[in-house]
Enzyme design. Structure first.
Site: not given
Ligand code: ADP
Ligand code: MG
Ligand code: MG
Ligand code: MG
Ligand code: MG
Length: 446
Positions: A52, A134, A136, A191, A198, A247, A318, A335, A337
């Site tokens: 439903d 990512e 948190e 974190e 995270e 993120h 950042r 990324e 954010r």
């Molecule tokens: P941060 O430096 O912001 O903490 P992380 O290195 O922790 O970033 O997070 C990286 C994220 O990006 C992971 O989930 C990873 O799988 C993802 N990632 C890596 N390559 C790609 C891509 N080509 N497209 C999308 N996401 C990606």
């Molecule tokens: Mg991270």
């Molecule tokens: Mg990040």
């Molecule tokens: Mg973080």
């Molecule tokens: Mg990282």
């Protein structure tokens, strides 16, 4: 992963599964499910289980109250015993699309809304949008009655190797359960704030990423409970310390290759990447009600905690809303954010695709990237660099959403209208409440 009905039936039998949970989300992203016993397994796999819809947030239209659950076989998984006590019977799940009684897709189903956006980008020749979230969250203690508090157990900071505490133990169990369910965990860490954690999992195509996020939230909450803790994805549970974001790393692939990478391009980014970023920036205000949907979301989007407050992109900083990490080649990505983990991941990814594709189709050039800390820029400087501010409250975000045709089209009229209605009610109830802050400020003084 099993692909066919006989495969799934034989696993269900072989693993002595007693209950099959058919999952979907409502418009707010909350996990809903209909659980069926073994006698109904075949019917469930055939997509003939009805529920439903009028009792589900955002589905409410009386004439559409009977809906069908169409399982996606690729999402089949038997819950590990740490998640569901096998003494009560083993449980498996399937994530479902929602259909109307005549079998056609229901326009208001968030998963279907995301699928429509993915189809759009595939029509333009892309394989898919890849998304790496990512998320948190905070782990808080519970009162003896089981009610959540905002108290934490630990005093550990970012990446601290504190002696193992309750939170760390719980997080380790979460990772174990997620791995048993097929997740590829890339990192898991403490974190910035006390009690904040995270867990990052590997990027995958947009639909699977959204499915993963919903599964992730369910697992984290469930495992926390077995440790006597409360896990929350509320964006800013405690004023004055970091909030929880989610993120989202994004890239487009074409013919198996990362379409954001161009060794000869500006910043080694392709036109596709720049235009996609241009679209995300252009529609950031319109999108934010979806990516940051709570009154409380906007208390995280304040200066000083690595949460963005301005609409800008950067190669490194950042404080920007979009950061392009240094990685190139297959790892080239943007990324985003501002999103927080209270969003409906299906709708959030759908509007990201909608905004990005508008950038590609309209060849929207992003303004030059900002390499400085935006929190420290003067108002004049920001104007000069065309840095706009993100909406500061849910109310402003809803106004921006109403003005953004592209984001509204990505959602579709049904979801847009229901979302707006629910969020206006939420804002009004917040607006008329008298908060502790007001009493502290005014009660004695006036
Ligand atoms: P941060 O430096 O912001 O903490 P992380 O290195 O922790 O970033 O997070 C990286 C994220 O990006 C992971 O989930 C990873 O799988 C993802 N990632 C890596 N390559 C790609 C891509 N080509 N497209 C999308 N996401 C990606
Ligand atoms: Mg991270
Ligand atoms: Mg990040
Ligand atoms: Mg973080
Ligand atoms: Mg990282």
């Amino acid at each position: 992963m099993p692909q066919t009905k006989p495969d799934i039936l034989s696993i269900l039998r072989g693993e002595h599964v007693r209950f099959l949970r058919l999952q979907f989300t409502d418009i707010l992203g909350l996990n809903k499910n209909v659980e069926v016993p073994a006698s109904q397994f075949e019917k469930a796999l055939d997509g003939e289980i009805m529920f439903d819809g009028s009792s589900i947030e955002g589905f409410t239209r009386i004439e559409e109250s009977d809906m069908l659950l169409k399982p996606d076989y690729d999402t089949f998984v038997v819950f590990p015993d740490e998640l569901e006590d096998p003494r009560r019977g083993r449980v498996a799940r399937l994530i479902c699309d929602v259909a109307k009684p005549d079998g056609t897709p229901f326009e208001g189903d968030p998963r279907g809304i995301l699928k429509r956006q993915i189809e759009r980008l595939q029509k333009l020749g892309f394989d898919n949008l890849y998304a790496g979230p990512e998320p948190e969250f905070f782990l808080f203690t519970r009162t003896p009655e089981g009610l959540p508090t905002t108290e934490t157990h630990d005093a550990a900071g970012y990446f601290d190797l504190a002696p193992i505490d309750k939170g760390e133990e719980a997080r380790r169990d979460m990772v174990n359960v997620l791995v048993a369910m097929g997740f590829e965990i890339e990192a898991s860490h403490h974190e910035v704030a006390p009690g904040q954690h995270e867990i990052d999992f590997k990027y995958t195509d947009a639909l699977k990423a959204a499915d993963n996020i919903t599964t992730f939230k369910f697992v984290v909450k469930r495992v926390a409970l077995t440790h006597g803790l409360h896990a929350t994805f509320m964006p800013k549970p405690i004023a004055g310390i970091s909030g929880s974001g989610m993120h989202m790393h994004l890239s487009l692939f074409k013919k198996g290759e990362n379409a954001f990478f161009d060794p000869k391009g500006q910043h080694q980014l392709s036109k596709t990447a720049l235009h996609f970023i241009g679209g995300l920036l252009e529609h950031a205000d319109g999108m934010v009600a979806i990516t940051n949907p709570l009154v409380n979301s906007y208390k995280r989007l304040t200066p000083g905690y690595e949460a963005p407050t301005n609409i800008a992109w950067s190669a490194s900083n950042r404080s920007a809303m979009i950061r392009v990490p240094a990685r190139r080649g297959v790892g080239t990505r943007a990324e985003l954010r501002m999103p927080d983990p209270s969003c409906n991941p299906y709708l959030a990814l759908a509007v990201m695709i909608g905004a990005g594709l508008d950038g590609i189709e309209g060849r929207i050039e992003p303004p030059p990237p900002i390499q400085r800390n935006i929190y420290q820029m003067s108002v004049r400087d920001r104007r000069k660099h065309r840095v706009r501010e993100l909406p500061g409250t849910l109310r402003e975000a809803l106004e921006a959403l109403q003005k953004d045709r592209v984001v509204r089209n990505a959602l579709g009229e049904h979801a847009y209208e229901h979302f707006l209605r629910a969020k206006r009610i939420e804002w009004d109830s917040y607006r008329i409440a008298v908060h502790q802050w007001e009493l502290d400020q005014y009660l004695a003084e006036y």
